[in-house]
Scaffold this motif. Structure first.
Motif, mmCIF file in Angstrom:
data_model
loop_
_atom_site.group_PDB
_atom_site.id
_atom_site.type_symbol
_atom_site.label_atom_id
_atom_site.label_comp_id
_atom_site.label_asym_id
_atom_site.label_seq_id
_atom_site.Cartn_x
_atom_site.Cartn_y
_atom_site.Cartn_z
ATOM 1 N N GLN A 55 0.837 -1.209 0.000
ATOM 2 C CA GLN A 55 0.000 0.000 0.000
ATOM 3 C C GLN A 55 0.871 1.259 0.000
ATOM 4 O O GLN A 55 0.572 2.245 -0.683
ATOM 5 N N ILE A 56 1.964 1.208 0.760
ATOM 6 C CA ILE A 56 2.882 2.353 0.809
ATOM 7 C C ILE A 56 3.549 2.561 -0.562
ATOM 8 O O ILE A 56 3.616 3.683 -1.073
ATOM 9 N N VAL A 57 3.987 1.465 -1.170
ATOM 10 C CA VAL A 57 4.648 1.562 -2.485
ATOM 11 C C VAL A 57 3.663 2.133 -3.518
ATOM 12 O O VAL A 57 4.001 3.028 -4.304
ATOM 13 N N PHE A 58 2.428 1.626 -3.514
ATOM 14 C CA PHE A 58 1.394 2.133 -4.436
ATOM 15 C C PHE A 58 1.192 3.635 -4.223
ATOM 16 O O PHE A 58 1.168 4.418 -5.179
ATOM 17 N N SER A 59 1.095 4.043 -2.968
ATOM 18 C CA SER A 59 0.804 5.448 -2.652
ATOM 19 C C SER A 59 1.915 6.380 -3.119
ATOM 20 O O SER A 59 1.650 7.504 -3.575
ATOM 21 N N ARG A 60 3.152 5.914 -3.033
ATOM 22 C CA ARG A 60 4.293 6.760 -3.407
ATOM 23 C C ARG A 60 4.319 7.092 -4.889
ATOM 24 O O ARG A 60 5.045 7.991 -5.315
ATOM 25 N N ASN A 61 3.528 6.386 -5.700
ATOM 26 C CA ASN A 61 3.428 6.745 -7.119
ATOM 27 C C ASN A 61 2.849 8.141 -7.318
ATOM 28 O O ASN A 61 3.002 8.737 -8.380
ATOM 29 N N PHE A 62 2.148 8.636 -6.285
ATOM 30 C CA PHE A 62 1.387 9.875 -6.447
ATOM 31 C C PHE A 62 1.955 11.028 -5.628
ATOM 32 O O PHE A 62 1.365 12.113 -5.591
ATOM 33 N N GLY A 63 3.065 10.796 -4.952
ATOM 34 C CA GLY A 63 3.699 11.838 -4.159
ATOM 35 C C GLY A 63 4.268 11.258 -2.883
ATOM 36 O O GLY A 63 4.207 10.054 -2.641
ATOM 37 N N ALA A 64 4.807 12.150 -2.046
ATOM 38 C CA ALA A 64 5.409 11.717 -0.787
ATOM 39 C C ALA A 64 4.308 11.326 0.203
ATOM 40 O O ALA A 64 3.203 11.862 0.156
ATOM 41 N N ILE A 65 4.634 10.394 1.090
ATOM 42 C CA ILE A 65 3.708 10.022 2.160
ATOM 43 C C ILE A 65 3.708 11.146 3.202
ATOM 44 O O ILE A 65 4.774 11.615 3.619
ATOM 45 N N GLU A 66 2.531 11.553 3.610
ATOM 46 C CA GLU A 66 2.423 12.632 4.592
ATOM 47 C C GLU A 66 2.959 12.185 5.956
ATOM 48 O O GLU A 66 2.728 11.058 6.377
ATOM 49 N N ASP A 67 3.641 13.100 6.629
ATOM 50 C CA ASP A 67 4.096 12.859 7.998
ATOM 51 C C ASP A 67 2.873 12.918 8.913
ATOM 52 O O ASP A 67 2.202 13.942 8.980
ATOM 53 N N ALA A 68 2.587 11.807 9.594
ATOM 54 C CA ALA A 68 1.333 11.692 10.357
ATOM 55 C C ALA A 68 1.372 12.414 11.697
ATOM 56 O O ALA A 68 0.354 12.498 12.377
ATOM 57 N N ARG A 69 2.525 12.952 12.087
ATOM 58 C CA ARG A 69 2.604 13.589 13.412
ATOM 59 C C ARG A 69 1.610 14.738 13.546
ATOM 60 O O ARG A 69 1.368 15.471 12.593
ATOM 61 N N GLY A 70 1.047 14.874 14.695
ATOM 62 C CA GLY A 70 0.117 15.970 14.938
ATOM 63 C C GLY A 70 -1.283 15.699 14.433
ATOM 64 O O GLY A 70 -2.143 16.571 14.469
ATOM 65 N N GLY A 71 -1.536 14.479 13.949
ATOM 66 C CA GLY A 71 -2.849 14.170 13.398
ATOM 67 C C GLY A 71 -3.725 13.381 14.343
ATOM 68 O O GLY A 71 -4.870 13.068 14.009
ATOM 69 N N ASN A 72 -3.185 13.039 15.518
ATOM 70 C CA ASN A 72 -3.952 12.194 16.428
ATOM 71 C C ASN A 72 -3.436 12.362 17.842
ATOM 72 O O ASN A 72 -2.413 12.991 18.066
ATOM 73 N N ILE A 73 -4.150 11.758 18.791
ATOM 74 C CA ILE A 73 -3.675 11.791 20.179
ATOM 75 C C ILE A 73 -3.023 10.469 20.575
ATOM 76 O O ILE A 73 -2.544 10.326 21.683
ATOM 77 N N THR A 74 -3.018 9.492 19.645
ATOM 78 C CA THR A 74 -2.464 8.178 19.969
ATOM 79 C C THR A 74 -0.962 8.289 20.231
ATOM 80 O O THR A 74 -0.227 8.862 19.419
ATOM 81 N N LYS A 75 -0.514 7.756 21.359
ATOM 82 C CA LYS A 75 0.909 7.841 21.702
ATOM 83 C C LYS A 75 1.682 6.773 20.926
ATOM 84 O O LYS A 75 1.130 5.718 20.587
ATOM 85 N N ALA A 76 2.952 7.070 20.670
ATOM 86 C CA ALA A 76 3.787 6.179 19.854
ATOM 87 C C ALA A 76 3.737 4.745 20.364
ATOM 88 O O ALA A 76 3.620 3.796 19.568
ATOM 89 N N GLU A 77 3.782 4.573 21.697
ATOM 90 C CA GLU A 77 3.830 3.213 22.249
ATOM 91 C C GLU A 77 2.505 2.471 22.089
ATOM 92 O O GLU A 77 2.447 1.253 22.263
ATOM 93 N N ASP A 78 1.429 3.208 21.758
ATOM 94 C CA ASP A 78 0.117 2.560 21.571
ATOM 95 C C ASP A 78 -0.185 2.268 20.107
ATOM 96 O O ASP A 78 -1.246 1.733 19.780
ATOM 97 N N LYS A 79 0.733 2.630 19.210
ATOM 98 C CA LYS A 79 0.450 2.468 17.775
ATOM 99 C C LYS A 79 0.506 1.003 17.355
ATOM 100 O O LYS A 79 1.378 0.248 17.749
ATOM 101 N N ARG A 80 -0.455 0.628 16.520
ATOM 102 C CA ARG A 80 -0.597 -0.755 16.053
ATOM 103 C C ARG A 80 0.148 -0.955 14.731
ATOM 104 O O ARG A 80 0.580 -2.057 14.417
ATOM 105 N N LEU A 81 0.268 0.118 13.935
ATOM 106 C CA LEU A 81 0.810 -0.009 12.585
ATOM 107 C C LEU A 81 2.122 0.755 12.443
ATOM 108 O O LEU A 81 2.413 1.675 13.206
ATOM 109 N N GLN A 82 2.887 0.389 11.422
ATOM 110 C CA GLN A 82 4.190 1.004 11.194
ATOM 111 C C GLN A 82 4.045 2.468 10.726
ATOM 112 O O GLN A 82 2.980 2.893 10.282
#
Ligand SMILES: [Fe+2]
Length: 293
Positions: A55-82
């Motif tokens: 999914q990441i490789v497919f998405s990069r065809n259309f531009g850079a992946i957005e930096d997700a910081r500041g988009g949620n309150i989930t703390k790094a240690e609680d993240k389920r996905l890379q």
């Protein structure tokens, strides 16, 4: 295989066939998808069994992946996905549905308000790409509203009135409207309001659209209640049934939309059962208006 796109709603949305997005795409395939996005603004791909990496490789065809910081309150240690994947599931790190009183869950309920992804960032998102891994048995449709068709249907006086207006967007406005009013100092700094034009012009199609979002909570130079009424009124106009497509998810659907010309929302579902949806976000390339401060 040749990429073909069939329009499945009277004003927008294309269903794409003849493509396997788990594979490396040719330049022609990428161009066909970009052209389809400029025209239909939402593209639906069925039966795309992909991994997060694909999914990441497919998405990069259309531009850079957005930096997700500041988009949620989930703390790094609680993240389920890379890094690079936005988790829009109802699941915690243990793979189980989040408890009812989880602040993370309550914050994510904001996705049920009409919005445009990352309109709270100084450079807002270009595309969002959402892959359905586990579909919830009840509800959970995603609805899309075409902000170009909504703009086209405005009367001339309203168009003239709003042409140069600039709004303030913040996650604290969208969550605040749900009664979430308490944030740490760190969150307040992350969620500081940004400015966005209310009317945008698409860089490829040249079409104008309303740039609305539940994150919009103020208009520069306008008293707050007047701004809120105008935004509410425009949102009601823009989300009338004739401008809305309802996506009923099947497992392994992939839906891609252009945040510059769409709003979307998810509908309520059975939160006791999993809904595993994974998003990649393609970054935009410019602010819509100069930022201040
Ligand atoms: Fe969203």
């Amino acid at each position: 295989m040749t990429v073909t796109i069939r329009q499945i709603h009277p004003v927008f949305v294309g269903e794409v066939s003849g493509i396997d997005i788990a594979r490396a795409l040719s330049r022609e395939e990428v161009a066909a998808i970009e052209a389809g996005m400029a025209r239909y603004a939402v593209l639906v791909f069925r039966d795309q069994k992909i991994t997060d990496e694909e999914q990441i490789v497919f998405s990069r065809n259309f531009g850079a992946i957005e930096d997700a910081r500041g988009g949620n309150i989930t703390k790094a240690e609680d993240k389920r996905l890379q890094t690079g994947m936005n988790d829009v599931s109802n699941l915690g790190r243990d793979g189980e549905p989040l408890p009812r009183d989880s602040r993370q869950r309550l914050f994510n309920l904001g996705n049920m308000l009409w919005h445009s992804d990352s309109s709270f960032r100084p450079v807002p998102a270009k595309y969002s790409i959402l892959s359905a891994r586990v579909v919830n048995p009840i509800g959970g449709n995603t609805e899309f509203a075409d902000m170009r068709a909504a703009y086209d249907a405005l009367d001339a006086d309203t168009r003239a009135e709003i042409e140069d207006l600039v709004c303030e967007h913040s996650l604290m406005y969208s969550r605040g409207s749900l009664g979430m009013l308490e944030y740490s100092d760190e969150e307040r700094a992350l969620f500081r309001p940004v400015r966005q034009r209310l009317v945008r012009t698409h860089p490829v199609s040249g079409r104008k659209s309303l740039y609305l979002s539940s994150h919009a909570g103020a208009i520069i130079g306008m008293p707050m209640p007047e701004a809120r009424i105008l935004l509410r009124d425009l949102t009601e106009h823009a989300t009338q049934p004739q401008f809305v497509y309802v996506h009923r998810w099947r497992a392994w659907d992939l839906v891609m939309w252009d945040n510059r010309q769409m709003m979307h929302r998810v509908r309520r579902y059975d939160e006791g059962q999993p809904r595993d949806m994974r998003r990649t976000t393609v970054a935009g390339d410019a602010p819509t208006v100069a930022q201040v401060g």
